[in-house]
Scaffold this motif. Sequence first.
Motif, mmCIF file in Angstrom:
data_model
loop_
_atom_site.group_PDB
_atom_site.id
_atom_site.type_symbol
_atom_site.label_atom_id
_atom_site.label_comp_id
_atom_site.label_asym_id
_atom_site.label_seq_id
_atom_site.Cartn_x
_atom_site.Cartn_y
_atom_site.Cartn_z
ATOM 1 N N GLY A 270 0.302 -1.371 0.260
ATOM 2 C CA GLY A 270 0.133 -0.048 -0.097
ATOM 3 C C GLY A 270 0.907 1.158 0.055
ATOM 4 O O GLY A 270 1.855 1.136 -0.132
ATOM 5 N N THR A 271 0.294 2.660 -0.042
ATOM 6 C CA THR A 271 0.265 3.846 -0.098
ATOM 7 C C THR A 271 0.398 5.015 0.883
ATOM 8 O O THR A 271 -1.050 4.374 1.321
ATOM 9 C CB THR A 271 0.701 4.460 -1.471
ATOM 10 O OG1 THR A 271 -0.573 4.377 -2.226
ATOM 11 C CG2 THR A 271 1.671 3.740 -2.346
ATOM 12 N N PRO A 272 0.185 6.187 1.142
ATOM 13 C CA PRO A 272 0.315 6.697 1.694
ATOM 14 C C PRO A 272 -0.974 7.678 1.872
ATOM 15 O O PRO A 272 -0.984 7.549 0.219
ATOM 16 C CB PRO A 272 0.920 7.699 2.352
ATOM 17 C CG PRO A 272 2.241 6.989 1.658
ATOM 18 C CD PRO A 272 2.294 5.996 0.983
ATOM 19 N N MET A 273 -1.447 8.164 2.247
ATOM 20 C CA MET A 273 -2.886 9.094 1.480
ATOM 21 C C MET A 273 -3.576 9.056 0.831
ATOM 22 O O MET A 273 -4.632 7.499 1.158
ATOM 23 C CB MET A 273 -1.522 10.489 1.104
ATOM 24 C CG MET A 273 -0.910 11.081 1.932
ATOM 25 S SD MET A 273 -1.476 12.027 2.834
ATOM 26 C CE MET A 273 -2.485 13.853 2.231
ATOM 27 N N PHE A 274 -3.664 8.743 -0.939
ATOM 28 C CA PHE A 274 -5.018 8.932 -1.018
ATOM 29 C C PHE A 274 -4.976 7.393 -2.103
ATOM 30 O O PHE A 274 -6.406 7.174 -2.593
ATOM 31 C CB PHE A 274 -5.142 10.044 -2.164
ATOM 32 C CG PHE A 274 -5.680 11.737 -1.907
ATOM 33 C CD1 PHE A 274 -6.477 11.772 -1.231
ATOM 34 C CD2 PHE A 274 -4.194 12.662 -1.853
ATOM 35 C CE1 PHE A 274 -6.271 13.097 0.120
ATOM 36 C CE2 PHE A 274 -4.345 13.473 -0.814
ATOM 37 C CZ PHE A 274 -5.665 13.513 0.479
ATOM 38 N N ASP A 275 -4.045 6.887 -1.864
ATOM 39 C CA ASP A 275 -4.342 5.176 -2.281
ATOM 40 C C ASP A 275 -3.892 4.201 -1.803
ATOM 41 O O ASP A 275 -3.838 3.213 -2.109
ATOM 42 C CB ASP A 275 -3.253 5.371 -3.784
ATOM 43 C CG ASP A 275 -3.175 4.732 -4.675
ATOM 44 O OD1 ASP A 275 -4.553 4.362 -5.314
ATOM 45 O OD2 ASP A 275 -2.952 4.279 -5.494
ATOM 46 N N GLY B 236 -5.000 -4.587 10.319
ATOM 47 C CA GLY B 236 -4.362 -4.899 9.296
ATOM 48 C C GLY B 236 -3.750 -3.162 8.112
ATOM 49 O O GLY B 236 -2.482 -4.030 7.398
ATOM 50 N N ILE B 237 -3.478 -2.122 9.462
ATOM 51 C CA ILE B 237 -3.360 -1.345 7.636
ATOM 52 C C ILE B 237 -2.698 0.015 9.034
ATOM 53 O O ILE B 237 -3.891 0.767 9.499
ATOM 54 C CB ILE B 237 -4.594 -0.568 7.434
ATOM 55 C CG1 ILE B 237 -5.003 -1.976 6.483
ATOM 56 C CG2 ILE B 237 -3.708 0.335 6.345
ATOM 57 C CD1 ILE B 237 -6.393 -1.989 5.485
ATOM 58 N N LEU B 238 -1.894 0.652 8.894
ATOM 59 C CA LEU B 238 -1.886 1.660 9.279
ATOM 60 C C LEU B 238 -1.079 2.387 8.352
ATOM 61 O O LEU B 238 -0.200 2.422 8.266
ATOM 62 C CB LEU B 238 -0.238 1.475 10.951
ATOM 63 C CG LEU B 238 -0.421 1.135 11.802
ATOM 64 C CD1 LEU B 238 0.541 0.285 12.771
ATOM 65 C CD2 LEU B 238 -1.710 1.604 13.205
ATOM 66 N N GLY B 239 -1.288 3.630 8.710
ATOM 67 C CA GLY B 239 -1.022 4.865 6.727
ATOM 68 C C GLY B 239 -1.242 4.960 5.863
ATOM 69 O O GLY B 239 -0.670 5.291 5.113
ATOM 70 N N GLY B 240 -1.712 3.812 5.840
ATOM 71 C CA GLY B 240 -2.555 3.256 4.263
ATOM 72 C C GLY B 240 -1.758 1.739 3.403
ATOM 73 O O GLY B 240 -2.070 1.203 2.919
#
Length: 361
Positions: free
Chosen positions: A225-230, A285-289
């Motif tokens: 994954g990636t931060p912010m909007f995606d 299971g997700i932090l910061g995307g």
Amino acid sequence: MSSEFGKLLKISVFGQSHGRAIGVNIDGLPAGEAIDMEELNAFMARRKPGKSPLSTARKEADTPVFLSGVENGVTCGFPLCAVIENSDQHSSDYNNLRDTPRPGHADYTAAVRWEGHADMRGGGHFSGRLTAPLCIAGGIARQILARRGIFVGAHLAAVAGIEDTPFPLHPTAELFDAVAAKAFPVLDDGAGERMQSAILTARQEGDSVGGIIECAVIGLPAGLGTPMFDGMENRLAAALFGIPAVKGVEFGAGFAAAALRGSENNDPFVMEDGRVAAAANRAGGILGGITTGMPVTFRLAVKPTPSISRPQRTVSLSRKEEAELVIHGRHDPCIAHRAVPVAEAVAAAVVLDVLLEHHKI
């Protein structure tokens, strides 16, 4: 395109509820992946209508016919196209809805958006019928993921305020299989019986009820994954909101986290079998995307079916005045239990797309 999602794995759903057929195009499937048709058909059958008084009486075989992308049961690298023919439509039941839109349904907004030209028989392209093609795509994705040790499972967490036992901190593939094998997808069969009774009572009263679905993905590595909007949450939520009747998505503790203090919500990191883990997985299971390596967990809020037999207030679009609507035909008193495999399908498709993007497959 509004009916398409995915980046490397592009999934496009087409058709209308009462059209000749519905289907899906899948572009980007890796080549050389075997598709177990028996397993896929069993997965499709979990959302199929007409199986009990808990769902619509509409009977459809929901057997996919593959037009391209599969050769001798194996993906060949080209775009996959599959269709499901519609065979049990009662279109006349929807004649009055062109002028008197159902409260809580897209009849009105579709009429405005397409100036009265939208085919809204059976709900048209907004119908839960369009989740069948989603299950084709997601059912294939589940098989590809399972070969890599990644599994997706879901259960009906609540109906009409009646709650099922939640998933444990570390659900297993065996637990997912056990729930999937049940006629009613719950962990606690006693709670399931009470849920079914509430659904049948709503039907007898000419009404409907909503529900909550809990879904989990296990076996994912940390770092996807990636931060912010995606981010992973963004990708999942965007696709999950494409499931008809879904009105809310939350991850981990979700909205309940807003009532906690930081000392309560902050999830201590611990070591388990030489790996970093979270003690309670309140982040889902997700932090910061980005995935943490813990199970990705989320819940979906599914609204009550708008099509109920009680008289409802609406308007006449032609006469520009208020009117009373009485809906006829065959409708689900609760859509949430049939949406459980749909949640799994969408989650599997999104996860496969992200793994392809990260070159993990």
